[in-house]
Structures are given as structure tokens and as C-alpha cells.
Design an enzyme around this catalytic site. Structure first.
Site, PDB file in Angstrom:
ATOM      1  N   GLU A 278       0.675  -1.476   0.109  1.00  0.00           N
ATOM      2  CA  GLU A 278      -0.247   0.030   0.114  1.00  0.00           C
ATOM      3  C   GLU A 278       1.249   0.926   0.072  1.00  0.00           C
ATOM      4  O   GLU A 278       2.769   1.282   0.621  1.00  0.00           O
ATOM      5  CB  GLU A 278      -0.899  -0.179   1.440  1.00  0.00           C
ATOM      6  N   GLU A 389     -10.378   5.370   2.350  1.00  0.00           N
ATOM      7  CA  GLU A 389     -10.168   4.621   3.786  1.00  0.00           C
ATOM      8  C   GLU A 389     -10.643   5.443   4.632  1.00  0.00           C
ATOM      9  O   GLU A 389      -9.375   6.565   4.908  1.00  0.00           O
ATOM     10  CB  GLU A 389      -9.794   3.720   3.664  1.00  0.00           C
TER      11      GLU A 389
END
Length: 474
Positions: A278, A389
Site C-alpha cells: 500500500e 478509507e
């Protein structure tokens, strides 16, 4: 009185009738008082030795950090000067009252050991305007080389780039991070590492959880407080991904929540064997102690359980760049109806050695994740996600007001809502191609939503985000 004993004259009922008798009484009384004085002196000296031994032990235990000695002294002082105990405190056993300071001391000892492990010796130190301290560490001394598989090695040379990448895409000023605003740089052969401070670890639940994401898997209402608005591709074999990510500074309601925008490279199931790589930007008061958007990386090979971490907070990611500090604040950020700024990130698998590399902007290599860190990702990815997120801790039983992206819904469009543009993947032959069959999903669309599209200028893109708590978001 200079150590002289003064004896009172005996009362009339105890008069001495003979000189030798009175002299004997005076000697006896003097010996008695002298013995008492010697006993009291010995007790005082023993007490001082015991106290001195105790404090020397504490100082020896915490000599690497003088602030801890001050903390311990204040702790003792506050306990000695505290007001009368409440009924709740009176119910505590003496054993528990004794152990609590020792537990704190053990915690501070563990914190200092961890700080010594991750904060490496530097050849230069830079103080950033936002309060960060950036250490310029010799590249082969960075935390990654504490890993047994990397110990004694040097960073690898740059790999072959994917074909089809636009070298001019995602151009950004060289000083896009606050620590470089005054022209400071790290020397060649070093890597800039944001120094971790004691207070950073104290904000975490524990030393072991510091620098890690909470475990979460599903993209639905049972996702452990993590909510998403993402575009994704799946069903094929993927060897990398690229996108330009709009940078904002969303408001985060409390220290236990975060808001981020990133690319996920994923393989394995959403169970115990999940592998992810990520990278993106995030606002995380718990991890960094402020509300700046910061450039970050992350990895795990067991679904966020025991392995992996943010940035360089464990042995994993190998940094090769001397001009970018992972975890440092990004500046400037976008403003509502104003200037827009984005960062372009490319993650791809080196066809020769199998490591996963990270490129920032127009050809700036940041570093790589060694392939041996992973199980499924040693081969390829089975899914790629792009998007936002947040953590919703449901403060006071209501949905959080932590923002995603700009804090505005996707329908607001350019200069108002956040975007991902020029979304691509790397195929089996190391070619960058438009993401095929890009789908979008928001698991709480009344709180954060997403809308996709495609045009010649931006290729595949989407707008996403939202304010969180609102009349339609319970």
C-alpha cells in the site's frame, strides 16, 4: 550545642549525698543518651543507603533517557503529595498500588528499547517546520537491513521500468514535503527517516501495535469500523498499478481514527493469508500526532496480524532515495474551489528479481519491498484497489464526522471533491495499460460515495469522498 550533653540538676528527692555516687549517675545517664543517639544515627544512615540504592537502580535502568528520570521523580513526588484517597482508591490492594508505578516503568523501558531499535544513528539531522526531526541515515543502516535476509547487504540498483509510462505525468515541485521547504537535503548515500519520539509510541495501544493497522478484511458493514470508497479491478494477474491521487487535509474527529487515500496491491484471500502492498497519503493523529497529510507506505503478509508496518517502522521496505522522507508531511494540499495538487505513484514488480518497487512523480524511485516478505505476492497480485478509507470509531454512538478525501461527495466534481486520475495497471509483459473493467464501490454511500468516468485527458478516473456524519448518515 556542639555535641555536648547538658544534664539537668537532679530533683531534691534524688539528691546525691556522695560525690562518687552522683558522678556514677551522670556517667550512666550520658552513656544512655549517647547510645540512643548512636542508634538513631545508624537508622538514619541505613534509610539513606536504602533510598540511595533504590534511586540509583532506577537511574541505571533509565539512563538512556533523562526525561524518564524526570517522569519517575514527578511520579514519586505526586504520590507523596496527593490528597486524601478516594473510596475507589482505598479499595485497591497495597500490592496493586505498588505494582502500578512498576508497570509504568516497564512500559517506558520497552518504549526506549523500541526507540533504540528503529531510530538509527544519523550523519545529519534536519528540523522540519512542522516539528518533525529527519535523520539522514546511511542507506545500509536503515531498519530494513535488520532483517536476517538483508543483513550485511546493500540496496539494489534500479530495475527496468514498465513500458508506456509517461515521464512527465504527475510532475511536482522537488520540495513537496515540509522538511525540505528551507532547502535542506540529505547527503548522497543516506536516506531521510522521520525520527520516532517517545510520545508517538505512547499514543498507541501498546509498543507491539505501534505503526500497525488494525486487522480488517471485508468491504462491508462488518469491516471493524473501516469504511471505504474504492475503484478496483480483479479476476486477472496484475504486476503493478499507477494513479495520480488528489491531496487534501481532511478533518479527523479524534486521535483513534484516520483518513487516507491510497493504492492497494492485493493477493490471497481476505482471511489470515492476505498479502497487501500500500502507498498513498494519510492523516493520522495517532501515528503522527498532528493533522497534516503525509506520504506513507504499508505492507502485510498475514492480514494485518503479526507482520508489516507503516513506512520504515519495521524491517521491510528498503528505501533507496535521499530526497523523500516516508511519513513526512506533504505541502501544499488542495483547497475547496481553489488550487488542486496531486501526487503520482507507480508500484510494479521487477521482472528480473521479483521485488515490488515504488516510484514517485516523474521517475523518482523511492525504494522496494523485497519479494521474500510475501507469500502470494511473490508471484503476482489478484486485485488492485484505488481510493479512500477512514476509521469510524462511532464516537458517542453516532457515525464519525471524520472526512474522506476533501470532505465532499463525488457529485461536487473538480476543485470540490477528491479524485484519482489516469488509473492504470501493469500487465504480465511489464506494460502500463488502462485499468480494464474498473468498478467502483462505496460500502457506506450515505457517508462516503464514489462516481467513476473516463475521458482523453484523465483516462480512467473517479471522484470520491464525503463528510461522514450527516442527516443521511446515521
Amino acid at each position: 550545642m556542639g555535641g555536648v550533653f547538658v544534664l539537668r540538676k537532679p530533683r531534691n528527692g534524688n539528691k546525691c549525698r556522695r560525690f562518687d555516687r552522683c558522678n556514677t549517675m551522670r556517667q550512666t545517664e550520658a552513656e544512655f543518651f549517647s547510645e540512643q543517639t548512636r542508634m538513631r544515627t545508624r537508622e538514619r544512615r541505613r534509610g539513606r543507603r536504602r533510598r540511595r540504592s533504590f534511586f540509583l537502580d532506577m537511574i541505571y535502568l533509565f539512563r538512556p533517557c533523562s526525561s524518564n528520570i524526570l517522569f519517575f521523580s514527578l511520579l514519586i513526588l505526586s504520590s507523596a503529595t496527593s490528597p486524601a484517597l478516594s473510596s475507589e482508591t482505598e479499595n485497591l490492594s497495597p500490592r496493586n498500588q505498588t505494582l502500578r508505578p512498576l508497570e509504568e516503568l516497564n512500559k517506558l523501558k520497552a518504549i526506549n528499547q523500541h526507540l533504540r531499535k528503529i531510530n538509527k544513528p544519523s550523519v545529519k539531522t534536519i528540523h522540519s517546520p512542522d516539528g518533525d526531526i529527519i535523520d539522514c541515515v546511511l542507506s545500509h543502516h536503515q531498519p530494513a537491513f535488520d532483517h536476517p535476509r538483508l543483513r550485511g547487504q546493500m540496496p539494489l540498483d534500479p530495475p527496468e521500468r514498465p513500458r508506456g509510462r509517461n515521464k512527465r505525468s504527475g510532475m511536482r515541485p522537488k520540495s513537496f514535503q515540509l522538511w525540505r521547504m528551507e532547502g535542506e537535503t540529505c547527503p548522497e548515500g543516506t536516506v531521510p527517516i522521520r525520527r520516532t519520539k517517545e510520545e508517538d509510541i505512547l499514543r498507541a495501544n501498546s509498543v507491539s501495535s505501534f505503526g500497525k493497522k488494525l486487522r480488517h478484511f471485508k468491504r462491508d458493514t462488518s469491516s471493524n469500523g473501516h469504511e471505504h470508497a474504492v475503484g478496483y479491478v480483479s479476476g486477472e494477474k496484475y504486476y503493478g498499478a499507477k494513479a495520480s491521487i488528489n491531496v487534501w487535509a481532511p478533518k479527523v474527529q479524534n486521535q483513534y481514527e484516520f483518513s487516507l487515500s491510497q493504492i492497494w496491491i492485493i493477493s490471497g484471500s481476505f482471511g489470515n493469508d492476505l498479502n497487501t502492498i500500500e502507498a498513498g497519503w494519510q492523516v493520522s493523529p495517532e501515528l503522527y500526532g498532528d493533522n497534516y497529510p503525509r506520504f506513507f507506505t504499508y505492507w502485510t503478509n498475514d492480514a494485518y496480524q503479526a507482520t508489516g508496518c507503516y513506512n520504515l517502522l519495521c524491517s521491510g521496505f528498503v528505501q533507496t532515495n535521499s530526497q523523500i522522507a516516508i511519513g513526512a508531511a506533504i505541502s501544499p494540499s488542495s483547497s475547496y474551489k481553489g488550487g488542486q495538487f496531486d501526487i503520482t505513484l507507480l508500484i510494479w514488480k521487477d521482472p528480473k528479481h521479483g521485488n515490488w518497487w515504488l516510484e514517485f512523480g516523474s521517475g523518482i524511485l523511492v525504494g522496494y519491498w523485497p519479494s521474500f516478505l510475501f507469500t502470494h505476492l511473490r508471484e503476482h497480485a489478484s486485485m488492485v484497489q484505488y481510493g479512500g478509507e477512514v476509521v469510524n470509531s462511532s464516537p458517542l454512538g453516532a457515525h464519525t464526522s471524520t472526512q474522506m478525501g476533501s470532505g465532499y461527495f463525488a457529485e461536487e466534481g473538480f476543485t470540490k471533491s477528491s479524485y484519482f486520475r489516469n488509473i492504470q495497471v501493469v500487465d504480465w509483459d511489464n506494460n502500463l495499460v488502462p485499468s480494464p473493467n474498473l468498478r467502483v464501490l462505496a460500502d457506506h454511500p450515505n457517508c462516503y460515495d464514489i462516481q467513476g468516468g473516463s475521458n482523453r485527458a484523465w483516462g480512467n478516473y473517479f471522484y470520491y469522498g464525503g463528510p461522514g456524519k450527516n442527516p443521511k448518515c446515521p
